[in-house]
Design an enzyme around this catalytic site. Structure first.
Site, PDB file in Angstrom:
ATOM      1  N   HIS A  45      59.468  25.401 121.858  1.00  0.00           N
ATOM      2  CA  HIS A  45      57.712  25.840 122.056  1.00  0.00           C
ATOM      3  C   HIS A  45      57.340  25.384 123.609  1.00  0.00           C
ATOM      4  CE1 HIS A  45      58.306  28.205 117.988  1.00  0.00           C
ATOM      5  NE2 HIS A  45      59.126  29.422 119.321  1.00  0.00           N
ATOM      6  N   CYS A  75      64.996  39.995 117.392  1.00  0.00           N
ATOM      7  CA  CYS A  75      64.941  39.901 118.760  1.00  0.00           C
ATOM      8  C   CYS A  75      64.432  40.430 119.314  1.00  0.00           C
ATOM      9  CB  CYS A  75      66.357  40.333 119.627  1.00  0.00           C
ATOM     10  SG  CYS A  75      67.626  39.325 119.338  1.00  0.00           S
ATOM     11  N   LYS A  82      63.670  27.441 114.088  1.00  0.00           N
ATOM     12  CA  LYS A  82      62.851  26.908 112.414  1.00  0.00           C
ATOM     13  C   LYS A  82      64.462  28.196 111.556  1.00  0.00           C
ATOM     14  CE  LYS A  82      59.321  28.557 110.821  1.00  0.00           C
ATOM     15  NZ  LYS A  82      59.176  29.869 110.087  1.00  0.00           N
TER      16      LYS A  82
HETATM   17  N1  MSP Z   1      57.366  36.570 122.630  1.00  0.00           N
HETATM   18  C1  MSP Z   1      59.101  36.429 123.443  1.00  0.00           C
HETATM   19  C2  MSP Z   1      58.412  36.688 124.351  1.00  0.00           C
HETATM   20  C3  MSP Z   1      57.218  37.243 125.658  1.00  0.00           C
HETATM   21  S1  MSP Z   1      57.211  36.728 126.964  1.00  0.00           S
HETATM   22  C4  MSP Z   1      56.445  38.588 128.258  1.00  0.00           C
HETATM   23  C5  MSP Z   1      58.926  35.186 122.606  1.00  0.00           C
HETATM   24  N2  MSP Z   1      58.655  34.957 122.047  1.00  0.00           N
HETATM   25  S2  MSP Z   1      59.217  33.065 121.053  1.00  0.00           S
HETATM   26  O1  MSP Z   1      58.307  32.569 120.100  1.00  0.00           O
HETATM   27  O2  MSP Z   1      60.321  33.586 120.531  1.00  0.00           O
HETATM   28  O3  MSP Z   1      59.401  31.737 122.596  1.00  0.00           O
HETATM   29  C6  MSP Z   1      60.566  31.829 123.000  1.00  0.00           C
HETATM   30  C7  MSP Z   1      60.500  30.598 124.014  1.00  0.00           C
HETATM   31  O4  MSP Z   1      60.399  29.642 123.562  1.00  0.00           O
HETATM   32  C8  MSP Z   1      61.916  30.739 124.643  1.00  0.00           C
HETATM   33  O5  MSP Z   1      61.620  31.297 125.627  1.00  0.00           O
HETATM   34  C9  MSP Z   1      61.563  29.255 125.017  1.00  0.00           C
HETATM   35  O6  MSP Z   1      60.994  28.626 126.895  1.00  0.00           O
HETATM   36  C10 MSP Z   1      60.730  29.044 123.600  1.00  0.00           C
HETATM   37  N3  MSP Z   1      61.289  27.981 122.944  1.00  0.00           N
HETATM   38  C11 MSP Z   1      62.027  28.853 121.882  1.00  0.00           C
HETATM   39  N4  MSP Z   1      63.356  28.078 121.237  1.00  0.00           N
HETATM   40  C12 MSP Z   1      64.049  27.232 122.382  1.00  0.00           C
HETATM   41  C13 MSP Z   1      64.160  26.276 122.154  1.00  0.00           C
HETATM   42  N5  MSP Z   1      65.514  25.861 120.989  1.00  0.00           N
HETATM   43  N6  MSP Z   1      64.512  25.576 123.639  1.00  0.00           N
HETATM   44  C14 MSP Z   1      63.543  25.937 124.118  1.00  0.00           C
HETATM   45  N7  MSP Z   1      63.027  26.154 124.249  1.00  0.00           N
HETATM   46  C15 MSP Z   1      63.259  27.691 123.125  1.00  0.00           C
HETATM   47  O7  MSP Z   1      60.382  35.274 122.728  1.00  0.00           O
END
Ligand code: MSP
Length: 524
Positions: free
Chosen positions: A24, A133, A308
């Site tokens: 994130h 998801c 996580k």
């Molecule tokens: N809530 C949705 C997004 C809604 S946008 C309208 C979601 N949230 S999430 O908390 O799962 O965050 C996803 C985003 O966090 C990913 O798209 C990415 O930008 C970032 N990442 C989460 N894990 C990641 C990695 N391991 N590596 C790089 N980015 C990562 O999906």
């Protein structure tokens, strides 16, 4: 000092039930760096981030913790997500939470508009849903479970069992937008970047689009469907709309016209939502599609996507507590080609910190400032006549600034930093070659000594400006140490697209002692 060119950029809104990890943090600092760059270049910039707080995942997590979903998200957002922005030194302009009335009301308005325009209909639905998801899974992402999940269908991403849902749902006529979407990708080849992401999206849309279920009735933690209160709006439709509701969709036409459309930076895991569903929703509502969607890669830890749930999650503070926020920002943004996957390891982080930040940039800054103190009583000397070698440095600085700006236009922060780093390398070589300590021994070479040290200091001035979007804290320290704030004002007011001009730092300014920008760290 805005030029009027609007630059509105967003991060995904994060699920607060996951604690912030370096993935994130990666997206967030990338977006912050792009925003800082454009802001400092005089563009009319707006950076948005926030949290995605509805849906079944959140509801279940709250129940498991014995609190209401609202209490649950309030606690996480306050205790974990706001602090992340401070940890990473992020200068966002707004933070949207999907439970805010400003969002909820406008989402209802948008969905009602789609309904009124005939893009929504009711139907029966039966499909496999992944709560991780928050998505009905397409065939290709459904696999057979193993171990404890033997005999069950599981999600290919989360490896957890899927749930069969059978409900009356409202559907959005996504299938009607196939041709218009393909036309969009064709006429605006940069709509989805990088190339690999674009290709994936185009082939996905070419293979045909199904209508999208956009409501749920089995639970109520969401925004009510305005014409049928037994349903809540599907969490992804709710979430995507944050980009519009946050800048005044439906209640502040002036602000909306000024900011919209946005650039979206997302992890490649959520590319389709942003590059397919979201533009189709906007087309259906008669609004402009985004200016572009950039999908970056995954951070891999031990060869796997860091997450996580798979226990490879690393909290950003684990890194910033040891190395500081600038090093965090620099490391992820320079070491990984933006758009591709990248492996994280503590060894690589430590090695780059030492080589590039401490020995490369930090040392260049310390010794230049120290020599000006020692040989010129702390006053920036005036340059004498420039030699070929000096002019080469000036050209390197000008080229680096132009190349970095061009790279930022392409969202390639890594390439921008590489371009800027040519200045660090060139100046370190320049000092070694010119040996100011030897020039200082002879009064006859005093003017030459002044020219060499002015060249180094002026190169550092350019570096401070160019690197300030990436490393706001250390460049600020350097700026003050160079005595630049005296005559030139604040660092973040320096026009970025003019950073490559020569002769900006004023001779006669007083330098100040500089503590190491990147102090030695005990091995983590
Ligand atoms: N809530 C949705 C997004 C809604 S946008 C309208 C979601 N949230 S999430 O908390 O799962 O965050 C996803 C985003 O966090 C990913 O798209 C990415 O930008 C970032 N990442 C989460 N894990 C990641 C990695 N391991 N590596 C790089 N980015 C990562 O999906």
């Amino acid at each position: 000092m805005t030029s009027g060119r609007s630059f509105y950029i967003t991060t995904p809104i994060y699920y607060p039930s996951d604690l912030p990890h370096i993935g994130h943090g990666y997206t967030t600092v990338a977006v912050d760096t792009l925003a800082r760059w454009h802001r400092q270049a005089g563009d009319d910039t707006w950076m948005l981030t926030g949290t995605d707080e509805h849906g079944q995942k959140m509801l279940r997590a709250a129940a498991a913790n014995g609190v209401t979903p609202q209490e649950w998200v309030d606690k996480l957002v306050t205790e974990s997500w706001f602090p992340l922005l401070e940890t990473l030194d992020v200068a966002n302009d707004d933070f949207i939470r999907t439970t805010q009335p400003r969002h909820e009301e406008r989402v209802q308005q948008f969905v009602q508009a789609l309904f009124d325009r005939g893009y929504i209909y009711a139907g029966e639905y039966e499909a496999l849903y992944c709560v991780g998801c928050e998505e009905f899974k397409p065939e290709a992402e459904i696999v057979d479970g193993t171990g404890p999940f033997e005999g069950l269908k599981v999600c290919a991403i989360h490896s957890k069992p899927l749930e069969l849902l059978q409900e009356k749902n409202y559907f959005f006529k996504l299938s009607e937008f196939q041709d218009r979407l393909l036309e969009l990708y064709k006429t605006e080849p940069d709509f989805v970047r990088p190339e690999s992401a674009r290709n994936e999206v185009v082939s996905f849309v070419r293979s045909g689009l199904k209508d999208l279920s956009i409501s749920r009735s089995a639970f109520d933690w969401g925004i009510t469907v305005p014409w049928d209160p037994a349903h809540v709006i599907y969490v992804w439709v709710d979430a995507l709309l944050n980009y519009a509701t946050a800048v005044g969709y439906g209640n502040d036409p002036e602000q909306f016209a000024r900011r919209w459309p946005a650039f979206h930076v997302v992890g490649k895991d959520i590319l389709r939502f942003h590059a397919v569903i979201w533009p189709a929703m906007l087309m259906a509502a008669g609004l402009d599609v985004p200016r572009g969607v950039f999908a970056h890669g995954w951070l891999l830890v031990g060869g796997e996507k860091m997450s996580k749930s798979k226990l490879t999650g690393i909290a950003p503070t684990e890194i910033t507590d040891v190395f500081g926020s600038d090093a965090y920002r620099f490391y992820f943004l320079s070491a990984i080609a933006f758009g591709q996957d990248g492996s994280f390891s503590w060894e690589d982080l430590s090695a780059r910190y030492q080589a590039e930040l401490a020995n490369g940039f930090g040392n260049l800054a310390s010794r230049t400032v120290a020599m000006i103190s020692k040989y010129f009583e702390g006053v920036v000397p005036a340059p004498g006549e420039y030699t070929e070698g000096d002019l080469t440095i000036q050209k390197i600085v000008a080229d680096a600034a132009a190349n970095a700006d061009a790279a930022v236009e392409r969202f390639r922060i890594d390439e921008a930093i590489a371009a800027i780093w040519t200045i660090v390398d060139a100046l370190n070589g320049y000092i070694t070659e010119n040996e100011p300590w030897a020039l200082a021994k002879d009064e006859a070479t005093r003017e030459r000594l002044g020219t060499v040290l002015y060249t180094a200091a002026e190169g550092l001035r350019a570096l401070a400006v160019l690197l300030s979007p990436v490393m706001p804290a250390s460049t600020e320290k350097l700026w003050v140490a160079l005595g630049a704030s005296e005559g030139l004002g604040r660092l973040h007011d320096q026009p970025l697209r003019e950073a490559g001009a020569w002769g900006v730092l004023r001779p006669g300014a007083t330098v100040e002692a500089l503590t190491p920008l990147f102090p030695r760290v005990e091995q983590a």
